[in-house]
Design a protein around this motif. Structure first.
Motif, PDB file in Angstrom:
ATOM      1  N   LEU A  19      15.496 -11.309 -15.520  1.00 28.00           N
ATOM      2  CA  LEU A  19      14.947 -10.891 -16.042  1.00 28.00           C
ATOM      3  C   LEU A  19      12.721 -11.079 -15.507  1.00 28.00           C
ATOM      4  N   ALA A  20      12.733 -11.718 -14.473  1.00 33.04           N
ATOM      5  CA  ALA A  20      11.959 -11.826 -14.327  1.00 33.04           C
ATOM      6  C   ALA A  20      11.736 -10.764 -12.951  1.00 33.04           C
ATOM      7  N   ALA A  21      12.699 -10.541 -12.534  1.00 35.48           N
ATOM      8  CA  ALA A  21      12.794  -9.869 -11.167  1.00 35.48           C
ATOM      9  C   ALA A  21      12.394  -8.465 -12.336  1.00 35.48           C
ATOM     10  N   GLY A  22      13.052  -8.291 -12.649  1.00 37.34           N
ATOM     11  CA  GLY A  22      12.964  -7.104 -13.589  1.00 37.34           C
ATOM     12  C   GLY A  22      11.753  -6.066 -14.178  1.00 37.34           C
ATOM     13  N   LEU A  23      11.010  -7.728 -14.669  1.00 39.41           N
ATOM     14  CA  LEU A  23       9.669  -7.461 -15.068  1.00 39.41           C
ATOM     15  C   LEU A  23       8.541  -6.810 -14.306  1.00 39.41           C
ATOM     16  N   VAL A  24       8.918  -7.421 -12.858  1.00 35.98           N
ATOM     17  CA  VAL A  24       8.228  -7.832 -11.756  1.00 35.98           C
ATOM     18  C   VAL A  24       8.047  -6.005 -10.932  1.00 35.98           C
ATOM     19  N   LEU A  25       9.382  -5.994 -10.914  1.00 35.56           N
ATOM     20  CA  LEU A  25       9.557  -3.942 -10.028  1.00 35.56           C
ATOM     21  C   LEU A  25       9.276  -3.440 -11.586  1.00 35.56           C
ATOM     22  N   SER A  26       9.624  -3.678 -13.278  1.00 40.37           N
ATOM     23  CA  SER A  26       8.996  -2.679 -13.897  1.00 40.37           C
ATOM     24  C   SER A  26       6.970  -2.884 -14.018  1.00 40.37           C
ATOM     25  N   GLY A  27       6.324  -3.296 -13.408  1.00 39.82           N
ATOM     26  CA  GLY A  27       5.232  -4.034 -13.223  1.00 39.82           C
ATOM     27  C   GLY A  27       4.976  -2.412 -11.799  1.00 39.82           C
ATOM     28  N   CYS A  28       5.632  -3.327 -10.942  1.00 40.32           N
ATOM     29  CA  CYS A  28       5.502  -2.215  -9.853  1.00 40.32           C
ATOM     30  C   CYS A  28       5.656  -0.615 -10.105  1.00 40.32           C
ATOM     31  N   ALA A  29       6.080  -0.323 -10.779  1.00 38.05           N
ATOM     32  CA  ALA A  29       6.407   1.176 -11.218  1.00 38.05           C
ATOM     33  C   ALA A  29       5.311   1.457 -11.634  1.00 38.05           C
ATOM     34  N   GLY A  30       4.941   0.854 -13.226  1.00 40.32           N
ATOM     35  CA  GLY A  30       3.860   1.416 -13.224  1.00 40.32           C
ATOM     36  C   GLY A  30       2.240   1.275 -12.588  1.00 40.32           C
ATOM     37  N   VAL A  31       1.905   0.488 -12.160  1.00 42.83           N
ATOM     38  CA  VAL A  31       0.832   0.476 -10.708  1.00 42.83           C
ATOM     39  C   VAL A  31       1.367   1.127  -9.996  1.00 42.83           C
ATOM     40  N   SER A  32       2.310   1.818  -9.382  1.00 42.97           N
ATOM     41  CA  SER A  32       2.233   2.825  -8.354  1.00 42.97           C
ATOM     42  C   SER A  32       1.677   3.961  -8.356  1.00 42.97           C
ATOM     43  N   GLU A  33       1.992   4.346  -9.960  1.00 42.02           N
ATOM     44  CA  GLU A  33       2.062   5.952 -10.057  1.00 42.02           C
ATOM     45  C   GLU A  33      -0.013   6.141 -10.147  1.00 42.02           C
ATOM     46  N   THR A  34      -0.452   4.521 -10.299  1.00 38.67           N
ATOM     47  CA  THR A  34      -1.858   4.525 -10.481  1.00 38.67           C
ATOM     48  C   THR A  34      -3.004   4.639  -9.126  1.00 38.67           C
ATOM     49  N   ILE A  35      -2.547   4.202  -7.769  1.00 34.90           N
ATOM     50  CA  ILE A  35      -2.921   4.190  -7.342  1.00 34.90           C
ATOM     51  C   ILE A  35      -2.468   4.688  -6.094  1.00 34.90           C
ATOM     52  N   ALA A  36      -1.927   6.178  -6.239  1.00 40.11           N
ATOM     53  CA  ALA A  36      -0.517   6.999  -5.682  1.00 40.11           C
ATOM     54  C   ALA A  36      -2.000   7.232  -4.240  1.00 40.11           C
ATOM     55  N   PRO A  37      -3.356   7.594  -4.404  1.00 38.55           N
ATOM     56  CA  PRO A  37      -3.903   8.197  -3.994  1.00 38.55           C
ATOM     57  C   PRO A  37      -4.773   7.156  -2.798  1.00 38.55           C
ATOM     58  N   ALA A  38      -4.320   5.871  -3.015  1.00 37.73           N
ATOM     59  CA  ALA A  38      -4.882   4.791  -1.719  1.00 37.73           C
ATOM     60  C   ALA A  38      -3.693   5.129  -0.897  1.00 37.73           C
ATOM     61  N   PHE A  39      -2.203   5.636  -0.582  1.00 37.08           N
ATOM     62  CA  PHE A  39      -1.652   5.199   0.930  1.00 37.08           C
ATOM     63  C   PHE A  39      -1.554   7.090   1.343  1.00 37.08           C
ATOM     64  N   ALA A  40      -2.840   7.700   0.489  1.00 38.74           N
ATOM     65  CA  ALA A  40      -2.720   8.948   1.725  1.00 38.74           C
ATOM     66  C   ALA A  40      -4.379   9.007   2.186  1.00 38.74           C
ATOM     67  N   ASP A  41      -4.640   9.697   3.657  1.00 37.15           N
ATOM     68  CA  ASP A  41      -5.396   9.503   4.052  1.00 37.15           C
ATOM     69  C   ASP A  41      -6.262  11.000   3.181  1.00 37.15           C
ATOM     70  N   PRO A  42      -7.188  10.565   2.726  1.00 41.73           N
ATOM     71  CA  PRO A  42      -7.925  11.055   1.999  1.00 41.73           C
ATOM     72  C   PRO A  42      -8.766  12.784   2.730  1.00 41.73           C
ATOM     73  N   ALA A  43      -8.833  12.362   3.737  1.00 43.33           N
ATOM     74  CA  ALA A  43      -9.451  13.701   4.569  1.00 43.33           C
ATOM     75  C   ALA A  43      -8.591  14.536   5.481  1.00 43.33           C
ATOM     76  N   LYS A  44      -7.396  14.208   5.416  1.00 47.63           N
ATOM     77  CA  LYS A  44      -6.500  15.002   6.153  1.00 47.63           C
ATOM     78  C   LYS A  44      -6.369  16.793   5.506  1.00 47.63           C
ATOM     79  N   TYR A  45      -6.585  17.063   4.116  1.00 45.39           N
ATOM     80  CA  TYR A  45      -6.726  18.811   4.145  1.00 45.39           C
ATOM     81  C   TYR A  45      -8.258  19.543   3.677  1.00 45.39           C
TER      82      TYR A  45
END
Length: 136
Positions: A19-45
């Motif tokens: 259950l703890a692993a499931g909560l951690v993974l679901s929490g990561c899935a929700g957070v990753s959608e909001t910080i997506a631009p942090a994983f890309a080079d802002p000057a690329k385009y």
């Protein structure tokens, strides 16, 4: 009785860990959608023109769809949610970040979609009859 108590305690511990692993993974899935631009080079385009941005946006949309399909397929199997997170989530987040930055550059440059080219009109029967006579 002590053996059955320790067995149920281990079972409870395993259930709690899952259950703890499931909560951690679901929490990561929700957070990753909001910080997506942090994983890309802002000057690329920054120096892309509209034609380059249009091609890049199409490529990124295709890659995002491919990764989403792979994640959905992985989640159908046993332990699929974990496999999906470990194998594809980082790539998915990075591509989504790139797509968001490309979209921002698209809007900033005030680009417009290139209209699809019209297919060539079929030759009329009269024109093909004339060309057939001329070829003989």
């Amino acid at each position: 009785m002590a053996a059955s108590f320790s067995f149920s305690l281990r079972g409870f511990g395993a259930l709690f860990a899952l259950l703890a692993a499931g909560l951690v993974l679901s929490g990561c899935a929700g957070v990753s959608e909001t910080i997506a631009p942090a994983f890309a080079d802002p000057a690329k385009y920054e120096l892309y023109d509209c034609k380059q941005l249009e091609a890049e946006r199409k490529n990124l949309a295709s890659r995002t769809a491919d990764l989403q399909r792979l994640m959905d397929k992985a989640e159908t199997g046993t332990g699929g949610a974990v496999v999906s997170e470990l194998a594809y989530r980082n790539d998915y987040v990075a591509v989504r970040g790139q797509a968001q930055l490309a979209e921002d550059a698209w809007r900033r440059n005030r680009c417009r979609e290139t209209p699809p080219e019209a297919p060539p009109l079929p030759a009329s029967p009269a024109a093909s009859a004339k060309s057939g006579k001329a070829a003989r």
